[in-house]
Design a protein around this motif. Structure first.
Motif, PDB file in Angstrom:
ATOM      1  N   THR A 266       0.947  -1.243  -0.052  1.00 21.47           N
ATOM      2  CA  THR A 266      -0.017   0.258   0.024  1.00 21.47           C
ATOM      3  C   THR A 266       0.905   1.283  -0.076  1.00 21.47           C
ATOM      4  N   GLY A 267       2.238   1.169  -0.121  1.00 22.67           N
ATOM      5  CA  GLY A 267       3.254   2.207  -0.251  1.00 22.67           C
ATOM      6  C   GLY A 267       3.297   2.754   1.021  1.00 22.67           C
ATOM      7  N   LEU A 268       3.044   2.532   2.135  1.00 28.33           N
ATOM      8  CA  LEU A 268       3.223   3.119   3.364  1.00 28.33           C
ATOM      9  C   LEU A 268       4.594   2.357   4.098  1.00 28.33           C
ATOM     10  N   LEU A 269       5.269   3.026   5.117  1.00 24.75           N
ATOM     11  CA  LEU A 269       6.317   2.812   5.842  1.00 24.75           C
ATOM     12  C   LEU A 269       5.928   2.983   7.402  1.00 24.75           C
ATOM     13  N   ARG A 270       6.142   1.810   7.913  1.00 23.10           N
ATOM     14  CA  ARG A 270       5.946   2.081   9.482  1.00 23.10           C
ATOM     15  C   ARG A 270       7.065   1.080  10.051  1.00 23.10           C
ATOM     16  N   GLY A 271       7.066   1.323  11.657  1.00 22.64           N
ATOM     17  CA  GLY A 271       8.106   0.539  12.394  1.00 22.64           C
ATOM     18  C   GLY A 271       8.823   1.310  13.323  1.00 22.64           C
ATOM     19  N   ARG A 272       9.734   0.937  13.979  1.00 20.30           N
ATOM     20  CA  ARG A 272      10.569   1.545  14.926  1.00 20.30           C
ATOM     21  C   ARG A 272      12.090   1.023  14.475  1.00 20.30           C
ATOM     22  N   VAL A 273      12.860   1.940  14.423  1.00 19.35           N
ATOM     23  CA  VAL A 273      14.289   2.140  14.121  1.00 19.35           C
ATOM     24  C   VAL A 273      14.935   2.452  15.365  1.00 19.35           C
ATOM     25  N   THR A 274      16.105   1.499  15.519  1.00 26.24           N
ATOM     26  CA  THR A 274      17.031   2.159  16.621  1.00 26.24           C
ATOM     27  C   THR A 274      18.269   2.764  16.012  1.00 26.24           C
ATOM     28  N   LEU A 275      18.823   4.081  16.269  1.00 31.55           N
ATOM     29  CA  LEU A 275      19.906   4.396  15.817  1.00 31.55           C
ATOM     30  C   LEU A 275      20.815   4.918  16.927  1.00 31.55           C
ATOM     31  N   GLY A 276      22.047   4.509  16.962  1.00 33.81           N
ATOM     32  CA  GLY A 276      22.956   4.835  18.068  1.00 33.81           C
ATOM     33  C   GLY A 276      24.015   5.600  17.582  1.00 33.81           C
ATOM     34  N   THR A 277      24.632   6.453  18.159  1.00 31.64           N
ATOM     35  CA  THR A 277      25.672   7.357  17.966  1.00 31.64           C
ATOM     36  C   THR A 277      26.721   7.583  19.153  1.00 31.64           C
ATOM     37  N   VAL A 278      28.047   7.605  18.804  1.00 35.90           N
ATOM     38  CA  VAL A 278      28.902   7.991  19.769  1.00 35.90           C
ATOM     39  C   VAL A 278      28.856   9.697  20.111  1.00 35.90           C
ATOM     40  N   SER A 279      29.098  10.114  21.379  1.00 39.76           N
ATOM     41  CA  SER A 279      28.747  11.259  21.816  1.00 39.76           C
ATOM     42  C   SER A 279      29.625  12.319  20.897  1.00 39.76           C
ATOM     43  N   GLY A 280      28.909  13.325  20.522  1.00 42.85           N
ATOM     44  CA  GLY A 280      29.489  14.235  19.616  1.00 42.85           C
ATOM     45  C   GLY A 280      29.809  13.931  18.232  1.00 42.85           C
ATOM     46  N   ALA A 281      29.263  12.638  17.852  1.00 42.32           N
ATOM     47  CA  ALA A 281      29.588  12.370  16.404  1.00 42.32           C
ATOM     48  C   ALA A 281      28.743  13.034  15.539  1.00 42.32           C
ATOM     49  N   ALA A 282      27.718  13.437  15.734  1.00 44.41           N
ATOM     50  CA  ALA A 282      26.882  14.252  14.746  1.00 44.41           C
ATOM     51  C   ALA A 282      27.376  15.597  14.630  1.00 44.41           C
ATOM     52  N   GLY A 283      28.027  16.075  15.694  1.00 46.39           N
ATOM     53  CA  GLY A 283      28.539  17.478  15.398  1.00 46.39           C
ATOM     54  C   GLY A 283      29.249  17.649  14.171  1.00 46.39           C
ATOM     55  N   HIS A 284      30.447  16.835  13.943  1.00 49.28           N
ATOM     56  CA  HIS A 284      31.125  16.994  12.971  1.00 49.28           C
ATOM     57  C   HIS A 284      30.853  16.204  11.491  1.00 49.28           C
ATOM     58  N   ALA A 285      29.728  15.492  11.778  1.00 49.00           N
ATOM     59  CA  ALA A 285      29.286  14.960  10.499  1.00 49.00           C
ATOM     60  C   ALA A 285      27.988  15.564   9.775  1.00 49.00           C
ATOM     61  N   PHE A 286      27.155  15.774  10.665  1.00 49.48           N
ATOM     62  CA  PHE A 286      26.056  16.249   9.947  1.00 49.48           C
ATOM     63  C   PHE A 286      24.991  16.826  10.978  1.00 49.48           C
ATOM     64  N   ASP A 287      24.010  17.640  10.787  1.00 50.14           N
ATOM     65  CA  ASP A 287      22.981  18.024  11.633  1.00 50.14           C
ATOM     66  C   ASP A 287      21.902  17.106  11.826  1.00 50.14           C
ATOM     67  N   ILE A 288      21.963  16.153  12.968  1.00 49.51           N
ATOM     68  CA  ILE A 288      21.406  14.989  12.994  1.00 49.51           C
ATOM     69  C   ILE A 288      19.707  15.241  13.469  1.00 49.51           C
ATOM     70  N   ALA A 289      19.523  16.592  14.159  1.00 53.32           N
ATOM     71  CA  ALA A 289      18.132  16.851  14.335  1.00 53.32           C
ATOM     72  C   ALA A 289      17.501  17.268  12.987  1.00 53.32           C
ATOM     73  N   ALA A 290      18.094  17.840  12.189  1.00 50.66           N
ATOM     74  CA  ALA A 290      17.418  18.326  10.900  1.00 50.66           C
ATOM     75  C   ALA A 290      17.280  16.994   9.980  1.00 50.66           C
ATOM     76  N   PHE A 291      18.187  16.342   9.925  1.00 45.70           N
ATOM     77  CA  PHE A 291      18.146  14.765   9.187  1.00 45.70           C
ATOM     78  C   PHE A 291      16.934  14.051   9.812  1.00 45.70           C
ATOM     79  N   LEU A 292      16.798  13.934  11.175  1.00 47.51           N
ATOM     80  CA  LEU A 292      15.510  13.077  11.609  1.00 47.51           C
ATOM     81  C   LEU A 292      14.300  13.777  11.299  1.00 47.51           C
ATOM     82  N   ALA A 293      14.190  14.955  11.496  1.00 50.75           N
ATOM     83  CA  ALA A 293      13.211  15.846  11.278  1.00 50.75           C
ATOM     84  C   ALA A 293      12.614  15.604   9.768  1.00 50.75           C
ATOM     85  N   ASP A 294      13.774  15.862   8.657  1.00 55.16           N
ATOM     86  CA  ASP A 294      13.138  15.320   7.462  1.00 55.16           C
ATOM     87  C   ASP A 294      12.696  14.084   7.217  1.00 55.16           C
ATOM     88  N   PHE A 295      13.479  13.200   7.799  1.00 55.52           N
ATOM     89  CA  PHE A 295      12.920  11.674   7.635  1.00 55.52           C
ATOM     90  C   PHE A 295      11.647  11.509   8.261  1.00 55.52           C
TER      91      PHE A 295
END
Length: 310
Positions: free
Chosen positions: A86-115
């Motif tokens: 039916t073209g839907l996507l549901r479920g739960r995804v667990t994503l882990g990061t080391v502390s501070g990893a997102a700071g020098h890689a990308f904006d994780i808050a914006a990424f998750l908001a877009d997703f």
């Protein structure tokens, strides 16, 4: 025995207590506790040890846990298969990061908001932990994807990863530090750190493992006197003259007024690496695979680095 009771049991184990599990499940804690007790009466054995500050599974609970997870995964797979038609996507995804990893890689808050905007039916659980614990969680199926530090460019057995950061480690020192006089330009032999108090990320992180491995090759053990999970805190400690901070290049994190100097560590050179990791067979759920695909697009490989490895 009901599937919801199994889900509640797994949630309590993963959250380490009833309060956080109830918040995750959007339930009242008394109702959650009652359902767990009912499940325990059904199986005839206590599944959870409630005697400590953290709720942990009993021996029977540990034996039951993988079967409970398998049952829930099977039900989720049924829903996901139907949703695929039916073209839907549901479920739960667990994503882990080391502390501070997102700071020098990308904006994780914006990424998750877009997703979330594109896939509102997918719940993403974001956690921070050490590299060692996240690698174990990936293999156990407790994490779908992790952004972790690594001392090697070869992933551990059972996992695959794609390097997203691969830079030299540097020794960050305050103005006037004696290391500056003995350095050859901006390069510093690792042996020069033999007797110096060092400031580094905690054990279990990729940078710390790389430092310890390099020091072992140079014939000494690092004398780490201060630890912190955030690179900018390490830099601030170095700026106050409390030791030499060992950081990935470009992570000095201090205001220009601190006058910090970064010396590239050589002989041997050691590197700070950040990798996007998942199980070698690939994430189990369509939701996790969709998140991984999006992360691959958002996190380009370091220039000149090889592709994905497993």
């Amino acid at each position: 025995m009901e599937l919801r009771q199994l889900r509640y049991f797994v949630s309590v184990v993963e959250e380490g207590g009833f309060t956080r599990a109830a918040a995750r499940l959007h339930l009242a804690q008394p109702g959650l506790s009652a359902q767990i007790r009912q499940l325990e009466r059904e199986v005839g054995q206590p599944l959870l040890d409630r005697s400590g500050r953290t709720v942990t599974p009993t021996e029977v609970g540990r034996a039951v846990l993988p079967y409970a997870r398998a049952a829930l995964a099977a039900v989720d797979a049924v829903r996901e298969t139907v949703d695929a038609y039916t073209g839907l996507l549901r479920g739960r995804v667990t994503l882990g990061t080391v502390s501070g990893a997102a700071g020098h890689a990308f904006d994780i808050a914006a990424f998750l908001a877009d997703f979330h905007q594109d896939h509102p039916g997918v719940e993403v659980a974001l956690t921070e932990d050490t590299t060692e614990r996240m690698q174990a969680a990936l293999l156990a199926g407790e994490l779908d994807i992790a952004l972790l530090g690594t001392a090697s460019d070869v992933p551990p057995p059972g996992t695959a990863f794609r390097m997203v950061l691969d830079v030299p480690l540097v020794a960050v020192v305050a103005p006037g530090d004696p290391l500056l006089a003995g350095a050859a330009g901006t390069r510093l032999p690792l042996a020069a750190l033999r007797d110096r108090p060092l400031i580094c990320l905690p054990r279990g992180t990729g940078v710390r493992a790389a430092l310890e491995r390099g020091c072992a090759q140079a014939g000494f053990r690092p004398r780490v006197t201060f630890e912190a999970a955030a690179p900018h805190v390490l830099a601030r400690l170095a700026a106050r003259g409390l030791g030499v901070a060992v950081l990935p290049a470009g992570e000095d994190g201090a205001p220009p007024g601190d006058g910090l100097r970064a010396l590239r560590i050589v002989e041997p050179g050691i590197r700070g690496r950040l990798a996007l990791a998942w199980q070698a067979a690939g994430p189990a759920s369509p939701a996790a695979r969709a998140l991984l695909d999006r992360l691959r697009e958002a996190l380009p490989e370091p220039s000149g680095h090889a592709g994905e490895r497993s």
